[in-house]
Motif scaffolding. Structure first.
Motif, PDB file in Angstrom:
ATOM      1  N   THR A  53       1.333  -1.479   0.031  1.00 58.17           N
ATOM      2  CA  THR A  53      -0.534  -0.265   0.156  1.00 58.17           C
ATOM      3  C   THR A  53       0.689   1.894  -0.445  1.00 58.17           C
ATOM      4  OG1 THR A  53       0.059  -0.300   2.304  1.00 58.17           O
ATOM      5  CG2 THR A  53      -1.743  -0.925   0.616  1.00 58.17           C
ATOM      6  N   TYR A  54       2.032   1.347  -0.502  1.00 53.59           N
ATOM      7  CA  TYR A  54       3.329   1.781  -0.462  1.00 53.59           C
ATOM      8  C   TYR A  54       2.390   2.934  -1.384  1.00 53.59           C
ATOM      9  CZ  TYR A  54       5.168   0.109  -4.131  1.00 53.59           C
ATOM     10  OH  TYR A  54       5.456  -1.082  -5.255  1.00 53.59           O
ATOM     11  N   LYS A  55       2.489   4.314  -1.587  1.00 50.02           N
ATOM     12  CA  LYS A  55       2.325   5.627  -2.550  1.00 50.02           C
ATOM     13  C   LYS A  55       3.392   6.124  -2.780  1.00 50.02           C
ATOM     14  CE  LYS A  55      -1.829   6.897  -0.432  1.00 50.02           C
ATOM     15  NZ  LYS A  55      -3.229   6.141  -1.150  1.00 50.02           N
ATOM     16  N   TRP A  56       2.815   5.874  -4.330  1.00 45.93           N
ATOM     17  CA  TRP A  56       4.763   6.785  -5.244  1.00 45.93           C
ATOM     18  C   TRP A  56       3.904   7.342  -6.339  1.00 45.93           C
ATOM     19  CZ3 TRP A  56       6.530   4.887 -10.147  1.00 45.93           C
ATOM     20  CH2 TRP A  56       5.524   3.694 -10.124  1.00 45.93           C
ATOM     21  N   ARG A  57       5.352   8.570  -7.024  1.00 46.32           N
ATOM     22  CA  ARG A  57       5.114   8.982  -7.982  1.00 46.32           C
ATOM     23  C   ARG A  57       6.520   8.773  -9.506  1.00 46.32           C
ATOM     24  NH1 ARG A  57       2.975  14.457  -5.885  1.00 46.32           N
ATOM     25  NH2 ARG A  57       4.853  15.193  -4.976  1.00 46.32           N
ATOM     26  N   VAL A  72      -0.598  10.593  -7.993  1.00 45.63           N
ATOM     27  CA  VAL A  72       0.368   9.548  -7.076  1.00 45.63           C
ATOM     28  C   VAL A  72      -0.941   8.415  -7.024  1.00 45.63           C
ATOM     29  CG1 VAL A  72       0.154   9.055  -4.836  1.00 45.63           C
ATOM     30  CG2 VAL A  72       0.698  11.624  -5.015  1.00 45.63           C
ATOM     31  N   THR A  74      -0.538   3.774  -5.652  1.00 47.42           N
ATOM     32  CA  THR A  74      -0.352   3.218  -4.298  1.00 47.42           C
ATOM     33  C   THR A  74      -0.048   1.858  -5.742  1.00 47.42           C
ATOM     34  OG1 THR A  74      -2.072   4.278  -3.802  1.00 47.42           O
ATOM     35  CG2 THR A  74      -1.644   1.979  -2.248  1.00 47.42           C
TER      36      THR A  74
END
Length: 96
Positions: A53-57, A72, A74
């Motif tokens: 469930t990590y968020k990144w872009r 963003v 997930t």
């Protein structure tokens, strides 16, 4: 293919490299996520394959002093970031 040069390599599908992650404040961050990044002339991409469930872009720096960022996302997915002006110079993945 070794003698083709960078231009030919880009035309054949871009360049992929392991992601160098940073946090919002620019400090290095090494999550357990397995991610790669790459680019062609007008967009950069990131792809993470680790479930979670990590968020990144994806962030791109462009020629002509431009920059861009993806939405963003997930977890395990792939996302693009585009240069509105110029070409992509560098690509990074930011974990939020």
């Amino acid at each position: 293919m070794a003698g083709l040069g960078i231009g030919a390599a880009l035309a054949l599908g871009g360049v992929a490299a392991p992601a160098q992650a940073t946090t919002r404040d620019g400090a290095p961050f090494a999550p357990a996520a397995s991610c790669t990044k790459g680019k062609n002339l007008t967009n950069g991409w990131g792809k993470c394959t680790t479930p979670g469930t990590y968020k990144w872009r994806v962030l791109v720096d462009c020629t002509l002093a431009g920059s861009g960022k993806s939405s963003v996302v997930t977890g395990a997915t792939r996302v693009n970031a585009y240069c509105g002006w110029g070409n992509v110079e560098s690509v990074s993945i930011e974990f939020l």
